[in-house]
Design a protein around this motif. Structure first.
Motif, PDB file in Angstrom:
ATOM      1  N   THR A   1       0.805  -1.216   0.000  1.00 52.57           N
ATOM      2  CA  THR A   1       0.000   0.000   0.000  1.00 52.57           C
ATOM      3  C   THR A   1       0.842   1.272   0.000  1.00 52.57           C
ATOM      4  O   THR A   1       0.578   2.206  -0.771  1.00 52.57           O
ATOM      5  CB  THR A   1      -0.963   0.013   1.203  1.00 52.57           C
ATOM      6  N   SER A   2       1.853   1.336   0.825  1.00 52.85           N
ATOM      7  CA  SER A   2       2.650   2.562   0.905  1.00 52.85           C
ATOM      8  C   SER A   2       3.376   2.830  -0.408  1.00 52.85           C
ATOM      9  O   SER A   2       3.482   3.985  -0.842  1.00 52.85           O
ATOM     10  CB  SER A   2       3.647   2.476   2.063  1.00 52.85           C
ATOM     11  N   GLN A   3       3.863   1.784  -1.070  1.00 58.36           N
ATOM     12  CA  GLN A   3       4.516   1.958  -2.367  1.00 58.36           C
ATOM     13  C   GLN A   3       3.511   2.383  -3.432  1.00 58.36           C
ATOM     14  O   GLN A   3       3.812   3.233  -4.280  1.00 58.36           O
ATOM     15  CB  GLN A   3       5.176   0.653  -2.802  1.00 58.36           C
ATOM     16  N   LEU A   4       2.333   1.783  -3.387  1.00 60.06           N
ATOM     17  CA  LEU A   4       1.309   2.122  -4.375  1.00 60.06           C
ATOM     18  C   LEU A   4       0.836   3.565  -4.224  1.00 60.06           C
ATOM     19  O   LEU A   4       0.557   4.243  -5.226  1.00 60.06           O
ATOM     20  CB  LEU A   4       0.124   1.164  -4.249  1.00 60.06           C
ATOM     21  N   GLN A   5       0.748   4.044  -3.010  1.00 60.08           N
ATOM     22  CA  GLN A   5       0.329   5.429  -2.805  1.00 60.08           C
ATOM     23  C   GLN A   5       1.300   6.409  -3.445  1.00 60.08           C
ATOM     24  O   GLN A   5       0.895   7.476  -3.914  1.00 60.08           O
ATOM     25  CB  GLN A   5       0.189   5.712  -1.309  1.00 60.08           C
ATOM     26  N   VAL A   6       2.575   6.044  -3.494  1.00 64.11           N
ATOM     27  CA  VAL A   6       3.589   6.886  -4.127  1.00 64.11           C
ATOM     28  C   VAL A   6       3.582   6.709  -5.644  1.00 64.11           C
ATOM     29  O   VAL A   6       3.600   7.694  -6.396  1.00 64.11           O
ATOM     30  CB  VAL A   6       4.995   6.567  -3.566  1.00 64.11           C
TER      31      VAL A   6
ATOM     32  N   ASN B   1       7.361  -3.180 -10.029  1.00 68.04           N
ATOM     33  CA  ASN B   1       8.667  -3.576 -10.552  1.00 68.04           C
ATOM     34  C   ASN B   1       8.952  -2.903 -11.891  1.00 68.04           C
ATOM     35  O   ASN B   1      10.078  -2.439 -12.142  1.00 68.04           O
ATOM     36  CB  ASN B   1       8.744  -5.095 -10.719  1.00 68.04           C
ATOM     37  N   LEU B   2       7.951  -2.851 -12.742  1.00 68.70           N
ATOM     38  CA  LEU B   2       8.116  -2.214 -14.046  1.00 68.70           C
ATOM     39  C   LEU B   2       8.367  -0.717 -13.903  1.00 68.70           C
ATOM     40  O   LEU B   2       9.181  -0.133 -14.619  1.00 68.70           O
ATOM     41  CB  LEU B   2       6.884  -2.479 -14.917  1.00 68.70           C
ATOM     42  N   LYS B   3       7.668  -0.101 -12.960  1.00 69.88           N
ATOM     43  CA  LYS B   3       7.858   1.325 -12.705  1.00 69.88           C
ATOM     44  C   LYS B   3       9.298   1.615 -12.292  1.00 69.88           C
ATOM     45  O   LYS B   3       9.890   2.624 -12.702  1.00 69.88           O
ATOM     46  CB  LYS B   3       6.895   1.784 -11.607  1.00 69.88           C
ATOM     47  N   SER B   4       9.885   0.738 -11.502  1.00 64.77           N
ATOM     48  CA  SER B   4      11.256   0.949 -11.050  1.00 64.77           C
ATOM     49  C   SER B   4      12.252   0.833 -12.197  1.00 64.77           C
ATOM     50  O   SER B   4      13.338   1.420 -12.148  1.00 64.77           O
ATOM     51  CB  SER B   4      11.612  -0.052  -9.943  1.00 64.77           C
TER      52      SER B   4
ATOM     53  N   PRO C   1     -13.989  13.127  -6.533  1.00 64.65           N
ATOM     54  CA  PRO C   1     -13.390  13.811  -5.378  1.00 64.65           C
ATOM     55  C   PRO C   1     -12.149  13.083  -4.869  1.00 64.65           C
ATOM     56  O   PRO C   1     -11.862  11.964  -5.292  1.00 64.65           O
ATOM     57  CB  PRO C   1     -14.522  13.757  -4.348  1.00 64.65           C
ATOM     58  N   SER C   2     -11.420  13.733  -3.949  1.00 59.50           N
ATOM     59  CA  SER C   2     -10.223  13.133  -3.383  1.00 59.50           C
ATOM     60  C   SER C   2     -10.545  11.778  -2.766  1.00 59.50           C
ATOM     61  O   SER C   2     -11.618  11.566  -2.208  1.00 59.50           O
ATOM     62  CB  SER C   2      -9.635  14.043  -2.304  1.00 59.50           C
ATOM     63  N   SER C   3      -9.579  10.870  -2.876  1.00 59.24           N
ATOM     64  CA  SER C   3      -9.791   9.522  -2.350  1.00 59.24           C
ATOM     65  C   SER C   3      -8.494   9.008  -1.735  1.00 59.24           C
ATOM     66  O   SER C   3      -7.454   9.655  -1.802  1.00 59.24           O
ATOM     67  CB  SER C   3     -10.235   8.581  -3.476  1.00 59.24           C
ATOM     68  N   ASP C   4      -8.579   7.807  -1.156  1.00 60.05           N
ATOM     69  CA  ASP C   4      -7.379   7.174  -0.603  1.00 60.05           C
ATOM     70  C   ASP C   4      -6.733   6.238  -1.618  1.00 60.05           C
ATOM     71  O   ASP C   4      -5.933   5.387  -1.260  1.00 60.05           O
ATOM     72  CB  ASP C   4      -7.703   6.429   0.683  1.00 60.05           C
ATOM     73  N   ASP C   5      -7.078   6.382  -2.902  1.00 60.52           N
ATOM     74  CA  ASP C   5      -6.509   5.641  -4.040  1.00 60.52           C
ATOM     75  C   ASP C   5      -7.126   4.264  -4.255  1.00 60.52           C
ATOM     76  O   ASP C   5      -6.959   3.682  -5.331  1.00 60.52           O
ATOM     77  CB  ASP C   5      -4.986   5.463  -3.916  1.00 60.52           C
ATOM     78  N   THR C   6      -7.811   3.718  -3.265  1.00 60.40           N
ATOM     79  CA  THR C   6      -8.268   2.336  -3.394  1.00 60.40           C
ATOM     80  C   THR C   6      -9.326   2.168  -4.493  1.00 60.40           C
ATOM     81  O   THR C   6      -9.397   1.106  -5.117  1.00 60.40           O
ATOM     82  CB  THR C   6      -8.826   1.784  -2.065  1.00 60.40           C
ATOM     83  N   SER C   7     -10.109   3.195  -4.764  1.00 59.00           N
ATOM     84  CA  SER C   7     -11.106   3.077  -5.834  1.00 59.00           C
ATOM     85  C   SER C   7     -10.417   2.946  -7.191  1.00 59.00           C
ATOM     86  O   SER C   7     -10.900   2.237  -8.081  1.00 59.00           O
ATOM     87  CB  SER C   7     -12.056   4.269  -5.819  1.00 59.00           C
ATOM     88  N   PHE C   8      -9.288   3.633  -7.347  1.00 60.39           N
ATOM     89  CA  PHE C   8      -8.502   3.545  -8.576  1.00 60.39           C
ATOM     90  C   PHE C   8      -7.940   2.144  -8.727  1.00 60.39           C
ATOM     91  O   PHE C   8      -8.063   1.504  -9.782  1.00 60.39           O
ATOM     92  CB  PHE C   8      -7.380   4.581  -8.512  1.00 60.39           C
ATOM     93  N   TRP C   9      -7.328   1.628  -7.673  1.00 59.16           N
ATOM     94  CA  TRP C   9      -6.752   0.273  -7.733  1.00 59.16           C
ATOM     95  C   TRP C   9      -7.840  -0.773  -7.949  1.00 59.16           C
ATOM     96  O   TRP C   9      -7.641  -1.739  -8.684  1.00 59.16           O
ATOM     97  CB  TRP C   9      -5.977  -0.029  -6.452  1.00 59.16           C
ATOM     98  N   THR C  10      -8.995  -0.551  -7.315  1.00 61.61           N
ATOM     99  CA  THR C  10     -10.120  -1.476  -7.500  1.00 61.61           C
ATOM    100  C   THR C  10     -10.525  -1.545  -8.965  1.00 61.61           C
ATOM    101  O   THR C  10     -10.705  -2.632  -9.529  1.00 61.61           O
ATOM    102  CB  THR C  10     -11.325  -1.033  -6.649  1.00 61.61           C
ATOM    103  N   HIS C  11     -10.665  -0.375  -9.579  1.00 59.19           N
ATOM    104  CA  HIS C  11     -11.055  -0.322 -10.996  1.00 59.19           C
ATOM    105  C   HIS C  11     -10.024  -1.043 -11.862  1.00 59.19           C
ATOM    106  O   HIS C  11     -10.391  -1.829 -12.758  1.00 59.19           O
ATOM    107  CB  HIS C  11     -11.191   1.127 -11.451  1.00 59.19           C
ATOM    108  N   GLU C  12      -8.751  -0.790 -11.611  1.00 58.66           N
ATOM    109  CA  GLU C  12      -7.707  -1.392 -12.452  1.00 58.66           C
ATOM    110  C   GLU C  12      -7.661  -2.906 -12.303  1.00 58.66           C
ATOM    111  O   GLU C  12      -7.496  -3.632 -13.287  1.00 58.66           O
ATOM    112  CB  GLU C  12      -6.345  -0.768 -12.125  1.00 58.66           C
TER     113      GLU C  12
END
Length: 227
Positions: free
Chosen positions: A91-96, A138-141, A104-115
Motif C-alpha cells: 500500500t505505501s509503495q502504491l500510494q507513491v 517492478n516495471l515502474k522501477s 473527489p479526493s480519495s485514498d486511491d483504493t477506488s482507482f486500484w479497485t477499478h484497475e
C-alpha cells in the motif's frame, strides 16, 4: 460403440482447446504511466489524494492485458473482486507510484479497485492480485521515464518539445519504442499525457510492441507542463 467413443474424443479435444484458449487470455501487456501535470492541466482539473500532492513524477495508470490484434479483454472475473487486504504490504509503495488524481479526493483504493477488476482479473491465470500490483511496481522501477527525459534536456517546465525527441529519450533509456499519448490543456495545447510500453505475457520484461494503441495521437511539438 465406436461412434460414441469418437464423439467423446472430439468432445475432450474441444474442451482442451477451450481450456487452453481461456488460460491464454491475452498476448501481452501495456504498461501505462501518466504525467500528473497533464492530467490536472485540463478543463476538468484534478483532485489530490487524501495523502497529499503526489510526487512530481510519472505515476502508474495501469498494466493492461492486450491481444496482438489491438483488441483487449476486460472485466474477466467478477467472482474475484479487488481485496485490499491482499496487497496491504504494498500500500505505501502504491500510494507513491500509483496515486489517483480523480475527483473527489480519495485514498486511491477506488482507482486500484477499478484497475484490478477491469484489467487485472484478465491476467489472473498468470498474476494473482498481489503479483499483478507487484509486477506494476517492478516495471515502474525499471522505467524511470522522467529521468530519461530530463537526461535528454526535456523538462516539465511548461515548454514545448519535439515529439520525436521525447520518443527517442525514452527509447534510449528503456531500450524499446514507446507510444506517446497526448491530451489537451485548457488553452487547447497538446501536452505529454501518457507513455505506453509493452510487456511480455508474464508481466516481467519490456518487449517490442506487437501493436501500438490508437487514439490520443500527438502533433510534432507538444507541451510538457509543470506539476
Amino acid at each position: 460403440m465406436k461412434s460414441n467413443y469418437s464423439f467423446l474424443v472430439k468432445l475432450l479435444m474441444v474442451q482442451c482447446l477451450a481450456i487452453s484458449s481461456a488460460s491464454q487470455g491475452y498476448d501481452f501487456f501495456y504498461f501505462v504511466q501518466q504525467w500528473p501535470g497533464s492530467y490536472c492541466d485540463t478543463t476538468q482539473g484534478c483532485c489530490y489524494p487524501t495523502t497529499g500532492k503526489p510526487a512530481t513524477d510519472f505515476g502508474i495508470h495501469g498494466l493492461w492485458p492486450n491481444y496482438d490484434d489491438g483488441s483487449y479483454p476486460s472485466n474477466c472475473d467478477p467472482n474475484n473482486p479487488f481485496d485490499l487486504s491482499l496487497i496491504s504490504d504494498l500500500t505505501s509503495q502504491l500510494q507513491v507510484s500509483w496515486p489517483s488524481l480523480s475527483c473527489p479526493s480519495s485514498d486511491d483504493t477506488s482507482f486500484w479497485t477499478h484497475e484490478w477488476d477491469t484489467h487485472g482479473t484478465c491476467s489472473e491465470s498468470v498474476l494473482d492480485e498481489h503479483a499483478y500490483f507487484q509486477a506494476a511496481l517492478n516495471l515502474k522501477s525499471q522505467a524511470s521515464t522522467l529521468q530519461f527525459l530530463e537526461s535528454a534536456g526535456i523538462q516539465p517546465d511548461g515548454g514545448f518539445y519535439n515529439l520525436t525527441s521525447i520518443q527517442n529519450a525514452i527509447q534510449g533509456g528503456i531500450g524499446y519504442e514507446p507510444y506517446i499519448e497526448c491530451n489537451t490543456d485548457a488553452s487547447g495545447n497538446s501536452q505529454l499525457y501518457q507513455v505506453y510500453l509493452c510487456v511480455d505475457y508474464n508481466g516481467s520484461s519490456f518487449i517490442d510492441c506487437p501493436v501500438f494503441p490508437t487514439g490520443g495521437s500527438c502533433p510534432s511539438s507538444i507541451e510538457f507542463p509543470t506539476f
